[in-house]
Design an enzyme around this catalytic site. Structure first.
Site: not given
Ligand code: FAD
Ligand code: EPU
Length: 341
Positions: A167, A241, A337
């Site tokens: 991240r 997250s 994050e």
């Molecule tokens: P924004 O929120 O618009 O911007 C994020 C940051 O980047 C800000 O600081 C912004 O100023 C900067 N920025 C954006 N675009 C640019 C650019 N072109 N140039 C320079 N700076 C820029 N993330 C994960 O890694 N894994 C996941 O599994 C994951 N699951 C998610 C699930 C949900 C339901 C949600 C809501 C979010 C999740 N995220 C996850 C977080 C998010 O989707 C990612 O971080 C995504 O890449 C953000 O993209 P955005 O375009 O919305 O960025």
């Molecule tokens: N868990 C709990 N309670 C909860 C949630 C999770 O006990 O309420 C424990 C469970 O044991 C579960 C483990 O945590 O098995 C891992 O949970 P999960 O697989 O949902 O993944 P996570 O570690 O919570 C991370 C990323 C996610 C990504 C998933 C899948 C980070 C900060 N988050 O979540 O990314 O989608 O793994 O790879 O690394 C994001 O960055 O926004 C994001 C959603």
């Protein structure tokens, strides 16, 4: 190209926080961006602070933005090169991430399947080296182009230049606020290397009755898992997250494990263990907690939510209380994050 004044950002952030941007504009190419950067308030000779916005899915606004918010809408997806093993796909920073994933799946280009359904735009994908289900952007990244805000020129970044970590990237660290990413080129595989190590994927593939593995099946499995636990921002405001999963050394992990035998941790490089922050937060009793419209999601404790009209500060304060309680109970410091503005 139009610069609007006093624009609500509610629909531009997936938390659905109501804040006002002093000035707001959209750009669709680098020359529009360059022109917008010249904008100054009539009463002010200085350039305004600039905030670049993609899909707003990794941001928490805690106050009005008294500067210029520029939404990146540079479009275009193009296969720019290929060799025996790879295709090189270049995407404008304003392309929606999941649509790019679907486009590549249709073409049978492998590498993105585990990253299906992550919200946001391609331009932000390198910002925090997005990751899910055992894959990170660094695994498919080739290069990117970014516009230097001060020097007004495009700079190319290769894999090493981006300094990707969990991240993390150079754009979140030492080059923070200096560049606008305008396009990203990914290197995808013609022959897939399936990655189903992340436990829940195999389980879901089995439940789906998949007999022959494919990138399309993996993508669908990932989509199903995500839909089962992550709230859809169209229904409940959130930014995924809220915290990173913290890393502690193996010795400390053993100590915690003795006291809390059900603690969830995965070994990572150099004698370190990554803890599941969701588990730590759940153990502190926050899962399903709600105060006003700010809450901790009932199916995934790592996700903070806005049930409707929460102010950014209410979510932020809740995150502070969570950090404190995890620190008190486990002696582990959680790091946010989400980008706090
Ligand atoms: P924004 O929120 O618009 O911007 C994020 C940051 O980047 C800000 O600081 C912004 O100023 C900067 N920025 C954006 N675009 C640019 C650019 N072109 N140039 C320079 N700076 C820029 N993330 C994960 O890694 N894994 C996941 O599994 C994951 N699951 C998610 C699930 C949900 C339901 C949600 C809501 C979010 C999740 N995220 C996850 C977080 C998010 O989707 C990612 O971080 C995504 O890449 C953000 O993209 P955005 O375009 O919305 O960025
Ligand atoms: N868990 C709990 N309670 C909860 C949630 C999770 O006990 O309420 C424990 C469970 O044991 C579960 C483990 O945590 O098995 C891992 O949970 P999960 O697989 O949902 O993944 P996570 O570690 O919570 C991370 C990323 C996610 C990504 C998933 C899948 C980070 C900060 N988050 O979540 O990314 O989608 O793994 O790879 O690394 C994001 O960055 O926004 C994001 C959603």
């Amino acid at each position: 190209m139009q610069i609007s004044e006093n624009i609500s950002l509610k629909k531009y952030n997936t938390f659905g926080i109501e804040v006002i941007a002093g000035h707001f504009a959209v750009f669709t190419n680098e020359s529009e961006l360059s022109e917008l950067l010249e904008f100054k308030k009539p009463t002010n000779t200085h350039q305004q602070p600039v905030l670049i916005l993609g899909g707003g899915s990794n941001i928490l606004f805690t106050k009005n933005v008294d500067g210029l918010v520029l939404k990146n809408e540079i479009k275009g997806i193009e296969k720019i090169n290929e060799d025996e093993e790879h295709v090189y796909v270049k995407a404008g920073a304003g392309e929606n991430w999941h649509e790019l994933v679907l486009y590549c799946l249709q073409n049978n280009w492998a590498g993105f399947e585990n990253l299906s359904l992550i919200p946001g735009n391609t331009g932000a994908s390198p910002m925090q080296n997005i990751g899910a289900y055992g894959v990170e952007i660094k695994d498919v990244f080739y290069q990117l182009e970014a516009f230097h805000l001060q020097e007004k020129k495009i700079v190319n970044f290769g894999l090493k230049d981006c300094e990707f970590g969990y991240r993390e990237s150079v754009f979140k660290a030492k080059l923070k606020g200096q560049f606008v990413i305008t396009s990203v080129t990914y290197r995808l595989n013609k022959t897939p290397q399936f990655n189903t190590n992340y436990g829940a994927i195999n389980q879901e593939l089995e439940a789906m009755g998949v007999k022959e593995l494919s990138i399309q099946a993996i993508s669908q499995a990932v989509i199903n898992i995500r839909r089962s636990k992550l709230p859809n921002p169209a229904e409940i405001g959130n930014a995924g997250s809220f915290f990173k999963n913290p890393e502690i050394d193996a010795v400390n992990f053993e100590k915690l494990n003795e006291i809390h035998p059900s603690i969830v941790g995965y070994p990572v490089a150099k004698g370190m263990v990554k803890l599941a922050a969701g588990w730590l937060i759940e153990q502190c009793g926050w899962k399903g907690y709600r105060k006003g419209d700010a809450g901790c999601h009932s199916r995934q404790a790592l996700v903070l939510v806005n049930y409707g009209h929460a102010a950014g500060n209410e979510i932020y304060n809740l995150s502070g209380e969570i950090i404190q309680s995890v620190q008190d109970k486990f002696g582990v410091l959680l790091e946010r994050e989400v980008n706090i503005i």
